[in-house]
Write an enzyme that holds these catalytic residues in place. Structure first.
Site, PDB file in Angstrom:
ATOM      1  N   CYS A 145      59.914 131.017  36.868  1.00 16.60           N
ATOM      2  CA  CYS A 145      61.084 130.285  37.369  1.00 16.60           C
ATOM      3  C   CYS A 145      62.291 130.460  36.432  1.00 16.60           C
ATOM      4  O   CYS A 145      62.803 131.555  36.305  1.00 16.60           O
ATOM      5  CB  CYS A 145      60.733 128.816  37.604  1.00 16.60           C
ATOM      6  N   HIS A 164      56.338 128.936  41.101  1.00 19.62           N
ATOM      7  CA  HIS A 164      55.553 128.211  40.102  1.00 19.62           C
ATOM      8  C   HIS A 164      54.052 128.420  40.334  1.00 19.62           C
ATOM      9  O   HIS A 164      53.391 127.573  40.943  1.00 19.62           O
ATOM     10  CB  HIS A 164      55.881 126.711  40.155  1.00 19.62           C
ATOM     11  N   GLU A 192      51.710 128.028  38.312  1.00 15.91           N
ATOM     12  CA  GLU A 192      50.910 127.017  37.599  1.00 15.91           C
ATOM     13  C   GLU A 192      50.621 125.809  38.478  1.00 15.91           C
ATOM     14  O   GLU A 192      49.762 124.999  38.141  1.00 15.91           O
ATOM     15  CB  GLU A 192      51.603 126.601  36.294  1.00 15.91           C
TER      16      GLU A 192
END
Ligand code: MN
Length: 251
Positions: free
Chosen positions: A119, A222, A224
């Protein structure tokens, strides 16, 4: 021994006026878990607020402590770092973190150690290496017709991306993926040492990699927050651990 994967930290007291669900997702906890599951040893680097000379010195020594670097999500990048004044739509910035990450990215690139950028991470990597950003897609990129600042829950995918064949990202994702999107800035002019390997259907840059090697891989979404339910998003972290092991074995 697990390779050491450094993640740049956030300054929570600076973030607190903005805390909402999306910002809570941007905290590195999920990155630390993903790195650990993928076989790495995560460490967090504190942001330097020292003079430019000391920051550069610290960055150079920090690089000796890790095998690979993750540059995570966070605030907007200070536009003066790519030669522009901030437009009204530019969001909150945190110049000390920008300067620290810029020094760290340059020192890491020089060392040859691998980088994975997420990001804001791909934005500050691009700026550190000489590129520019859209300060705000909605006002500056009239072709950006897709909603990139999603209002859906932060771990849910909302738009598609397609990948350039024969890239690290296409090796992991094949041709297409459905990803989350929590950004209103994006890469504009790509740094000379990078190239685009993923785009959204409206042309917004969603992935970059270094030219002629696998040192830098970056994504605008993202992973994660998606790796638990998405094998390729998990494999991004495995890919970083493997690149770290390969680099360590060569040096
Ligand atoms: Mn997006």
């Amino acid at each position: 021994m697990r390779p050491i994967i450094a993640i740049t930290g956030d300054q929570v007291h600076e973030v607190s006026p903005m805390i909402n669900m999306n910002n809570a997702d941007m905290a590195p906890n999920e990155i630390k878990r993903a790195v650990t599951l993928a076989g790495g040893l995560p460490i967090v680097l504190p942001v330097s607020e020292d003079s430019p000379a000391v920051t550069a010195e610290l960055a150079t020594q920090y690089v000796t402590l890790f095998d690979a670097l993750i540059v995570p999500g966070g605030f907007d990048v200070d536009p003066t770092l790519y030669g522009e004044e901030p437009i009204p739509e530019c969001g909150p910035t945190l110049r000390p973190k920008d300067l620290f990450e810029e020094a760290l990215i340059k020192a890491t690139v020089k060392s040859g150690k691998p980088i994975f950028a997420i990001c804001r991470g791909i934005q500050i990597v691009n700026v550190a290496l000489g590129g520019t950003l859209y300060q705000d897609l909605a006002t500056q990129d009239l072709d950006a017709t897709i909603k990139h600042a999603q209002e859906a829950r932060g771990d849910l995918p909302t738009h598609h991306v397609s990948f350039t064949p024969d890239s690290e990202l296409s090796n992991i994702f094949d041709a297409k993926a459905y990803v989350n999107s929590r950004h209103h800035q994006a890469v504009r002019k790509v740094a000379p040492s990078l190239h685009v390997t993923a785009t959204a259907p409206d042309g917004v840059i969603e992935g970059i990699e270094s030219n002629n090697n696998d040192q830098i891989v970056g994504v605008q979404w993202h992973p994660e927050n998606m790796y638990r339910d998405s094998q390729p998003n998990y494999d991004l972290f495995v890919n970083l651990v493997e690149r770290a092991e390969n680099f360590a074995a060569r040096n």
